[in-house]
Write an enzyme that holds these catalytic residues in place. Structure first.
Site, PDB file in Angstrom:
ATOM      1  N   ARG A  35       0.859  -1.202   0.000  1.00  0.00           N
ATOM      2  CA  ARG A  35       0.000   0.000   0.000  1.00  0.00           C
ATOM      3  C   ARG A  35       0.888   1.243   0.000  1.00  0.00           C
ATOM      4  NH1 ARG A  35      -1.465   1.794   4.619  1.00  0.00           N
ATOM      5  NH2 ARG A  35      -2.141  -0.195   5.484  1.00  0.00           N
ATOM      6  N   TYR A  95     -16.752  16.881 -15.560  1.00  0.00           N
ATOM      7  CA  TYR A  95     -17.161  15.483 -15.660  1.00  0.00           C
ATOM      8  C   TYR A  95     -18.172  15.206 -14.535  1.00  0.00           C
ATOM      9  CZ  TYR A  95     -17.015  10.525 -14.669  1.00  0.00           C
ATOM     10  OH  TYR A  95     -17.378   9.239 -14.383  1.00  0.00           O
ATOM     11  N   LYS A 106      -8.364   6.679 -19.297  1.00  0.00           N
ATOM     12  CA  LYS A 106      -8.669   7.235 -20.618  1.00  0.00           C
ATOM     13  C   LYS A 106      -7.434   7.154 -21.531  1.00  0.00           C
ATOM     14  CE  LYS A 106     -12.718   7.895 -18.864  1.00  0.00           C
ATOM     15  NZ  LYS A 106     -12.589   8.115 -17.468  1.00  0.00           N
ATOM     16  N   ASP A 129      -7.615  19.062 -14.259  1.00  0.00           N
ATOM     17  CA  ASP A 129      -7.891  17.703 -14.734  1.00  0.00           C
ATOM     18  C   ASP A 129      -7.466  17.671 -16.205  1.00  0.00           C
ATOM     19  OD1 ASP A 129      -9.007  15.411 -15.850  1.00  0.00           O
ATOM     20  OD2 ASP A 129     -10.712  15.420 -14.477  1.00  0.00           O
TER      21      ASP A 129
HETATM   22  C1  LIG Z   1     -12.374  14.231 -17.206  1.00  0.00           C
HETATM   23  C2  LIG Z   1     -12.528  13.083 -16.245  1.00  0.00           C
HETATM   24  N1  LIG Z   1     -11.999  13.175 -15.013  1.00  0.00           N
HETATM   25  C3  LIG Z   1     -12.119  12.177 -14.113  1.00  0.00           C
HETATM   26  C4  LIG Z   1     -12.811  11.021 -14.408  1.00  0.00           C
HETATM   27  C5  LIG Z   1     -12.947   9.931 -13.364  1.00  0.00           C
HETATM   28  O1  LIG Z   1     -12.086   8.902 -13.650  1.00  0.00           O
HETATM   29  P1  LIG Z   1     -12.340   7.341 -13.301  1.00  0.00           P
HETATM   30  O2  LIG Z   1     -13.528   6.898 -14.097  1.00  0.00           O
HETATM   31  O3  LIG Z   1     -11.056   6.695 -13.695  1.00  0.00           O
HETATM   32  O4  LIG Z   1     -12.593   7.271 -11.831  1.00  0.00           O
HETATM   33  C6  LIG Z   1     -13.370  10.869 -15.685  1.00  0.00           C
HETATM   34  C7  LIG Z   1     -14.097   9.636 -16.039  1.00  0.00           C
HETATM   35  O5  LIG Z   1     -14.796   9.568 -17.037  1.00  0.00           O
HETATM   36  C8  LIG Z   1     -13.231  11.924 -16.627  1.00  0.00           C
HETATM   37  O6  LIG Z   1     -13.765  11.854 -17.861  1.00  0.00           O
END
Ligand SMILES: Cc1ncc(COP(=O)(O)O)c(C=O)c1O
Length: 407
Positions: A76, A129, A227, A202
């Site tokens: 961890r 998101y 992604k 992000d």
């Molecule tokens: C722009 C963005 N940030 C964060 C996330 C969250 O990521 P995760 O699905 O890996 O938890 C997503 C998921 O679609 C996303 O599109």
């Protein structure tokens, strides 16, 4: 020969015990693709394995109490496969500390509960998101973190939303998901500094290949590595990267204390994805540009969202802070929600599915799928909106598929 890496330039422990530590890790000395292929990935000291092994172990033999080999004691806290990924993430984002998590949302939660306390406030994008918005509004709100959604492309709106003394985070996505708005990273970084807040970017949609927020002044970069970074729709993961040593230490502490770490198999897959990030992004961008040309002239399209379009309100900014405009395209269609749903149903090469950033093209209806959690909130997306994650298939096949689906 590559120079010895700066030991403070990555998380410690970060190299497998006995590693010769000669792999390129220093942004500035090496190009993006070199770092993507080599940072944190020196051949295994035991066997010479060119690819970092999957260290499927929870614990490590100690040479006498406290006699750790390479600093590893429990997975961890640190695992060599994860360390390899974390070093690489730091290098490709031009940061110092990279941290890998079980998902993008796990990374976001760990970050927010590291840098905020109950009673604090955050400014968030009004087209974030949906899962990020849900984390703020349904989970962290109960913990005592208030948030205000604003259009982060509008500087005055962000300035007005900041509550001096209480706002600890200005959180942006650029481009945003799904409306592909662009926010000005250097200007918002200055605003954050002036108000003693941190700017979090992000960078999931752009990826570090197209945009590096840290050298532009951001404090922390967040990724859903699920992604483009993973890139093959086969792993869920998240990441944080910062250039600030003190913040990096606090994040490492909370990563261990909260425990939402990436497992070694997931870390290995994600690292394999990173190796081809640059070439994949080139093709994603080229294919998206061709598709945008076709959609721009199509009679069923009401509105097209792509930062590469000269008429896009964020185009000039995107030219300044991005290498190219990415692989995501959104558009609204005549006929409202029923028409949008029907088109999503009719594609054959584009797969109807949530997520984005994989090599295969995906189509989705954000209102009913990825962004269903923001229905009835200020973040609600248009019902006639369709989002494409343009993959790297032969572009003529993608165009033909879309044209037949649009009828
Ligand atoms: C722009 C963005 N940030 C964060 C996330 C969250 O990521 P995760 O699905 O890996 O938890 C997503 C998921 O679609 C996303 O599109």
């Amino acid at each position: 020969m590559p120079e010895q890496p700066d030991p403070t330039a990555s998380n410690q422990p970060n190299q497998p015990a006995g590693s010769d530590s000669t792999a390129p890790t220093q942004p500035g000395h090496y190009g993006f693709e070199t770092l993507a292929l080599h940072a944190g990935q020196e051949p295994d000291p035991l066997t010479g394995s060119v690819v970092p092994p999957i260290y499927a172990t929870s614990t490590y033999k100690q040479d006498g109490v406290g006699g750790l080999r390479g600093g590893y004691e429990y997975s961890r806290s640190a695992n060599p496969t994860r360390s390899a990924l974390e070093t690489c993430l730091a290098a490709i984002e031009a940061g110092r500390h990279g941290l890998a998590f079980a998902s993008g949302l796990a990374a976001e939660d760990t970050l927010l509960r590291t840098i905020c306390a109950p009673g604090d406030h955050a400014v968030v994008p009004n087209d974030a998101y949906g899962g990020t918005f849900r984390l703020f509004s349904k989970v962290l709100e109960r913990w005592g973190l208030d948030s205000t959604p604003v259009n982060v492309s509008d500087l005055d709106a962000v300035r007005t939303a900041v509550r001096p003394g209480r706002t600890k985070v200005i959180w942006i996505e650029t481009p945003t998901n799904p409306l592909l708005g662009i926010a000005d990273i250097p200007v918002l970084a200055q605003l954050a500094r002036d108000t003693a807040a941190l700017l979090v970017v992000d960078n999931t949609l752009a990826t570090p290949y197209l945009q590096q927020p840290l050298p532009l002044g951001a404090d922390v970069v967040v990724h859903s590595t699920t992604k483009y970074i993973g890139g093959h729709s086969d792993v869920i993961g998240g990441a944080l990267v910062t250039a600030d040593a003190e913040l990096g230490e606090r994040l490492v502490y909370h990563q261990n204390a909260m425990g939402a770490v990436a497992g070694p198999f997931d870390a290995w897959l994600t690292l394999r994805g990173i190796k081809t990030l640059g070439v994949r992004m080139d093709r994603h961008c080229q294919n998206a540009e061709r598709i945008v040309e076709v959609l721009a002239g199509h009679p069923r399209v009401v509105e097209l969202f792509y930062p590469g379009l000269p008429e896009h309100p964020g185009h000039d900014l995107a030219v300044k802070q991005m290498r190219a405009f990415g692989g995501m395209v959104s558009f609204r269609v005549h006929g409202g929600e029923p028409a949008a749903l029907e088109i999503c149903d009719r594609t054959r090469v584009f797969t109807l599915a949530e997520s984005l950033g994989g090599v295969e093209s995906l189509i989705e209806h954000p209102g009913r799928m990825t962004h269903a959690s923001v229905a009835g909130t200020p973040l609600e997306v248009p019902a006639d909106l369709i989002r494409l994650s343009v993959g790297i298939e032969s572009v003529d096949d993608l165009i033909a598929d879309l044209l037949q689906a649009l009828g």
